[in-house]
Scaffold this motif. Structure first.
Motif, PDB file in Angstrom:
ATOM      1  N   GLY A  29       0.819  -1.211   0.000  1.00  0.00           N
ATOM      2  CA  GLY A  29       0.000   0.000   0.000  1.00  0.00           C
ATOM      3  C   GLY A  29       0.849   1.256   0.000  1.00  0.00           C
ATOM      4  O   GLY A  29       0.552   2.222  -0.709  1.00  0.00           O
ATOM      5  N   VAL A  32       2.224   1.849  -3.512  1.00  0.00           N
ATOM      6  CA  VAL A  32       1.232   2.411  -4.445  1.00  0.00           C
ATOM      7  C   VAL A  32       0.975   3.878  -4.118  1.00  0.00           C
ATOM      8  O   VAL A  32       0.884   4.732  -5.005  1.00  0.00           O
ATOM      9  CB  VAL A  32      -0.076   1.597  -4.389  1.00  0.00           C
ATOM     10  N   ARG A  33       0.876   4.196  -2.820  1.00  0.00           N
ATOM     11  CA  ARG A  33       0.625   5.582  -2.423  1.00  0.00           C
ATOM     12  C   ARG A  33       1.757   6.487  -2.868  1.00  0.00           C
ATOM     13  O   ARG A  33       1.559   7.591  -3.334  1.00  0.00           O
ATOM     14  CB  ARG A  33       0.476   5.662  -0.905  1.00  0.00           C
ATOM     15  N   LEU A  36       1.598   7.120  -6.514  1.00  0.00           N
ATOM     16  CA  LEU A  36       0.550   8.087  -6.836  1.00  0.00           C
ATOM     17  C   LEU A  36       1.006   9.503  -6.525  1.00  0.00           C
ATOM     18  O   LEU A  36       0.730  10.434  -7.278  1.00  0.00           O
ATOM     19  CB  LEU A  36      -0.724   7.771  -6.035  1.00  0.00           C
ATOM     20  N   VAL A 121      -7.721  -2.242   1.900  1.00  0.00           N
ATOM     21  CA  VAL A 121      -7.654  -1.167   0.911  1.00  0.00           C
ATOM     22  C   VAL A 121      -9.029  -0.807   0.388  1.00  0.00           C
ATOM     23  O   VAL A 121      -9.827  -1.675   0.075  1.00  0.00           O
ATOM     24  CB  VAL A 121      -6.763  -1.595  -0.276  1.00  0.00           C
ATOM     25  N   GLU A 122      -9.312   0.486   0.306  1.00  0.00           N
ATOM     26  CA  GLU A 122     -10.512   0.961  -0.370  1.00  0.00           C
ATOM     27  C   GLU A 122     -10.096   2.069  -1.299  1.00  0.00           C
ATOM     28  O   GLU A 122      -9.545   3.071  -0.844  1.00  0.00           O
ATOM     29  CB  GLU A 122     -11.493   1.510   0.651  1.00  0.00           C
ATOM     30  N   LEU A 123     -10.359   1.923  -2.570  1.00  0.00           N
ATOM     31  CA  LEU A 123      -9.940   2.948  -3.517  1.00  0.00           C
ATOM     32  C   LEU A 123     -10.807   4.190  -3.350  1.00  0.00           C
ATOM     33  O   LEU A 123     -12.025   4.092  -3.328  1.00  0.00           O
ATOM     34  CB  LEU A 123     -10.080   2.442  -4.955  1.00  0.00           C
ATOM     35  N   PRO A 124     -10.179   5.363  -3.227  1.00  0.00           N
ATOM     36  CA  PRO A 124     -10.987   6.581  -3.178  1.00  0.00           C
ATOM     37  C   PRO A 124     -11.522   6.916  -4.570  1.00  0.00           C
ATOM     38  O   PRO A 124     -11.102   6.348  -5.561  1.00  0.00           O
ATOM     39  CB  PRO A 124      -9.976   7.643  -2.720  1.00  0.00           C
ATOM     40  N   ASP A 125     -12.464   7.872  -4.608  1.00  0.00           N
ATOM     41  CA  ASP A 125     -13.096   8.197  -5.895  1.00  0.00           C
ATOM     42  C   ASP A 125     -12.128   8.825  -6.869  1.00  0.00           C
ATOM     43  O   ASP A 125     -12.334   8.766  -8.082  1.00  0.00           O
ATOM     44  CB  ASP A 125     -14.277   9.155  -5.663  1.00  0.00           C
ATOM     45  N   CYS A 127      -9.218   7.833  -7.610  1.00  0.00           N
ATOM     46  CA  CYS A 127      -8.325   6.868  -8.257  1.00  0.00           C
ATOM     47  C   CYS A 127      -9.101   5.737  -8.876  1.00  0.00           C
ATOM     48  O   CYS A 127      -8.703   4.579  -8.781  1.00  0.00           O
ATOM     49  CB  CYS A 127      -7.362   6.260  -7.236  1.00  0.00           C
ATOM     50  N   LEU A 130      -7.442   3.110 -11.301  1.00  0.00           N
ATOM     51  CA  LEU A 130      -6.180   2.514 -10.856  1.00  0.00           C
ATOM     52  C   LEU A 130      -6.302   0.995 -10.831  1.00  0.00           C
ATOM     53  O   LEU A 130      -7.250   0.449 -10.282  1.00  0.00           O
ATOM     54  CB  LEU A 130      -5.863   3.042  -9.459  1.00  0.00           C
ATOM     55  N   TYR A 132      -4.958  -1.548  -8.983  1.00  0.00           N
ATOM     56  CA  TYR A 132      -4.158  -1.623  -7.764  1.00  0.00           C
ATOM     57  C   TYR A 132      -3.194  -2.807  -7.777  1.00  0.00           C
ATOM     58  O   TYR A 132      -2.086  -2.725  -7.292  1.00  0.00           O
ATOM     59  CB  TYR A 132      -5.100  -1.730  -6.558  1.00  0.00           C
TER      60      TYR A 132
ATOM     61  N   ASP B 108      -8.878  -1.246  11.096  1.00  0.00           N
ATOM     62  CA  ASP B 108      -8.896  -1.691   9.714  1.00  0.00           C
ATOM     63  C   ASP B 108      -9.100  -0.521   8.766  1.00  0.00           C
ATOM     64  O   ASP B 108      -8.506  -0.480   7.688  1.00  0.00           O
ATOM     65  CB  ASP B 108     -10.018  -2.721   9.515  1.00  0.00           C
ATOM     66  N   SER B 111      -5.866   1.404   8.411  1.00  0.00           N
ATOM     67  CA  SER B 111      -4.808   0.697   7.685  1.00  0.00           C
ATOM     68  C   SER B 111      -4.932   0.862   6.184  1.00  0.00           C
ATOM     69  O   SER B 111      -4.026   0.456   5.453  1.00  0.00           O
ATOM     70  CB  SER B 111      -4.843  -0.795   8.008  1.00  0.00           C
ATOM     71  N   ASN B 112      -6.006   1.410   5.697  1.00  0.00           N
ATOM     72  CA  ASN B 112      -6.163   1.671   4.267  1.00  0.00           C
ATOM     73  C   ASN B 112      -5.072   2.638   3.819  1.00  0.00           C
ATOM     74  O   ASN B 112      -4.947   3.722   4.369  1.00  0.00           O
ATOM     75  CB  ASN B 112      -7.539   2.300   4.042  1.00  0.00           C
ATOM     76  N   PRO B 113      -4.240   2.255   2.829  1.00  0.00           N
ATOM     77  CA  PRO B 113      -3.163   3.158   2.434  1.00  0.00           C
ATOM     78  C   PRO B 113      -3.660   4.483   1.874  1.00  0.00           C
ATOM     79  O   PRO B 113      -2.909   5.461   1.853  1.00  0.00           O
ATOM     80  CB  PRO B 113      -2.402   2.367   1.365  1.00  0.00           C
ATOM     81  N   PHE B 114      -4.928   4.546   1.454  1.00  0.00           N
ATOM     82  CA  PHE B 114      -5.438   5.801   0.911  1.00  0.00           C
ATOM     83  C   PHE B 114      -6.041   6.691   1.983  1.00  0.00           C
ATOM     84  O   PHE B 114      -6.510   7.778   1.689  1.00  0.00           O
ATOM     85  CB  PHE B 114      -6.493   5.525  -0.172  1.00  0.00           C
ATOM     86  N   THR B 122     -13.340   8.308   5.260  1.00  0.00           N
ATOM     87  CA  THR B 122     -14.337   8.299   4.185  1.00  0.00           C
ATOM     88  C   THR B 122     -14.646   6.886   3.724  1.00  0.00           C
ATOM     89  O   THR B 122     -15.297   6.694   2.727  1.00  0.00           O
ATOM     90  CB  THR B 122     -13.811   9.084   2.979  1.00  0.00           C
ATOM     91  N   SER B 123     -14.148   5.910   4.440  1.00  0.00           N
ATOM     92  CA  SER B 123     -14.326   4.537   3.981  1.00  0.00           C
ATOM     93  C   SER B 123     -15.768   4.100   4.127  1.00  0.00           C
ATOM     94  O   SER B 123     -16.357   4.187   5.202  1.00  0.00           O
ATOM     95  CB  SER B 123     -13.407   3.637   4.819  1.00  0.00           C
ATOM     96  N   ARG B 124     -16.341   3.604   3.018  1.00  0.00           N
ATOM     97  CA  ARG B 124     -17.737   3.190   3.084  1.00  0.00           C
ATOM     98  C   ARG B 124     -17.876   1.896   3.860  1.00  0.00           C
ATOM     99  O   ARG B 124     -18.882   1.671   4.539  1.00  0.00           O
ATOM    100  CB  ARG B 124     -18.288   3.001   1.667  1.00  0.00           C
ATOM    101  N   SER B 125     -16.874   1.027   3.743  1.00  0.00           N
ATOM    102  CA  SER B 125     -17.001  -0.251   4.451  1.00  0.00           C
ATOM    103  C   SER B 125     -16.932  -0.034   5.960  1.00  0.00           C
ATOM    104  O   SER B 125     -17.521  -0.796   6.730  1.00  0.00           O
ATOM    105  CB  SER B 125     -15.926  -1.223   3.998  1.00  0.00           C
TER     106      SER B 125
END
Lengths: 151, 143
Positions: A29, A32-33, A36, A121-125, A127, A130, A132, B108, B111-114, B122-125
């Motif tokens: 992660g 990738v960050r 970006l 990981v959750e992709l933001p809007d 990206c 991407l 991943y 959790d 821990s999201n790299p974004f 802003t995580s929906r999950s």
């Protein structure tokens, strides 16, 4: 010495050195960050991930053949199976399933049910385009290119 | 019934606020959460003998107002979880259980790299998980 029989992915994975899954996910992660932040364009990052994967793949294929002793694959279908069952199991600890074969048998899809690269990981809007896990496609491309002798 | 949950960061900046009532009194909930931050700061800065020790994460009932009770939980990175409920009698063990699961979901999400630390979550999950934890908490206490 008699030739060694091919070892299944589980057997190889059991004897190989392992790394903590969270450390692995967080490190990937971070890569990738950082890409970006440096490159800013999603397409550029995809290309770079593929290139990184390619460099890994050309080195990884020798280790794969040495540890797993698989024999020559007769056709592309067998190749895809070996990648999915033995290769992914050996290096990521998870198996992939092979689906979506087209009519010629020239292309298929490898589906990873639980992919350790994408834990948390959750992709933001921003990206959305991407890829991943593009490093994985690079690895496969690099590995297979090293094997391809004549076409 | 749990009215709302909030996550507040180290500089008392709001990171996440979700309310579970249909009424649109979001502002009032913001206000309650803000007031409870003062209580937490007081407890953190002046530990007394009858209050929890310095490395206790669950702060317990912060203050009861006329309709609501406010519970607090402090992580070791000074991030605070605040829970507002209008239930009359709530067991301590249930609260601790709730905060433990909430803490897991928070870890959790972070821990999201974004996710940028210090910015809003802003995580929906994460929102989905929090709603699930709240639902199971309510069904557990009503059963």
């Amino acid at each position: 010495m008699a030739p060694l029989p091919p070892r299944s992915g589980d057997a190889v994975f059991a004897n190989i050195e392992r790394v903590n899954a969270e450390l692995f996910s967080l490190t990937y992660g971070a890569i990738v960050r950082q890409l970006l932040t440096d490159l800013e364009e999603v397409d550029e990052v995809n290309k770079q991930l593929d290139q990184m994967g390619y460099n890994i793949g050309v080195r990884l294929i020798d280790e794969f053949l040495a540890k797993s002793n698989v024999s020559r694959c007769a056709d592309f279908k067998e190749t895809a199976d070996v990648i999915a069952k033995v290769g992914f199991k050996m290096f990521l600890g998870v198996t992939a399933s092979v689906t979506n074969w087209d009519a010629d048998g020239m292309s298929c899809s490898l589906i990873l049910e639980d992919n350790p690269l994408v834990d948390f990981v959750e992709l933001p809007d921003t990206c959305q385009g991407l890829y991943y896990c593009n490093i994985l496609s690079g690895v496969i491309r690099g590995a297979l290119e090293m094997l391809c002798t004549s076409y | 019934m749990i009215v709302s949950v909030a996550v507040v960061g180290q500089q008392n900046n709001p990171l996440y606020l979700q309310s579970f009532t249909e009424a649109g009194d979001e502002l009032k909930l913001h206000h309650i959460v803000h007031c409870s931050l003062d209580v937490i700061d007081e407890r953190v800065n002046n530990p007394k003998k009858n209050w929890p020790t310095l490395n206790e994460t669950f702060l317990g009932l912060l203050y009861p107002s006329e309709n609501y009770k406010v519970y607090g939980y402090l992580t070791n990175t000074k991030v605070k979880f605040i829970l507002v409920t209008n239930e009359i009698d709530v067991k301590d063990a249930d609260m601790r259980n709730f905060f433990r699961r909430f803490h897991t979901a928070y870890v959790d999400a972070v821990s999201n790299p974004f996710h940028v630390p210090g910015k809003k979550i802003t995580s929906r999950s994460f929102a989905v998980r929090v709603s699930a934890i709240v639902k199971s908490f309510e069904s557990g206490s009503n059963a």
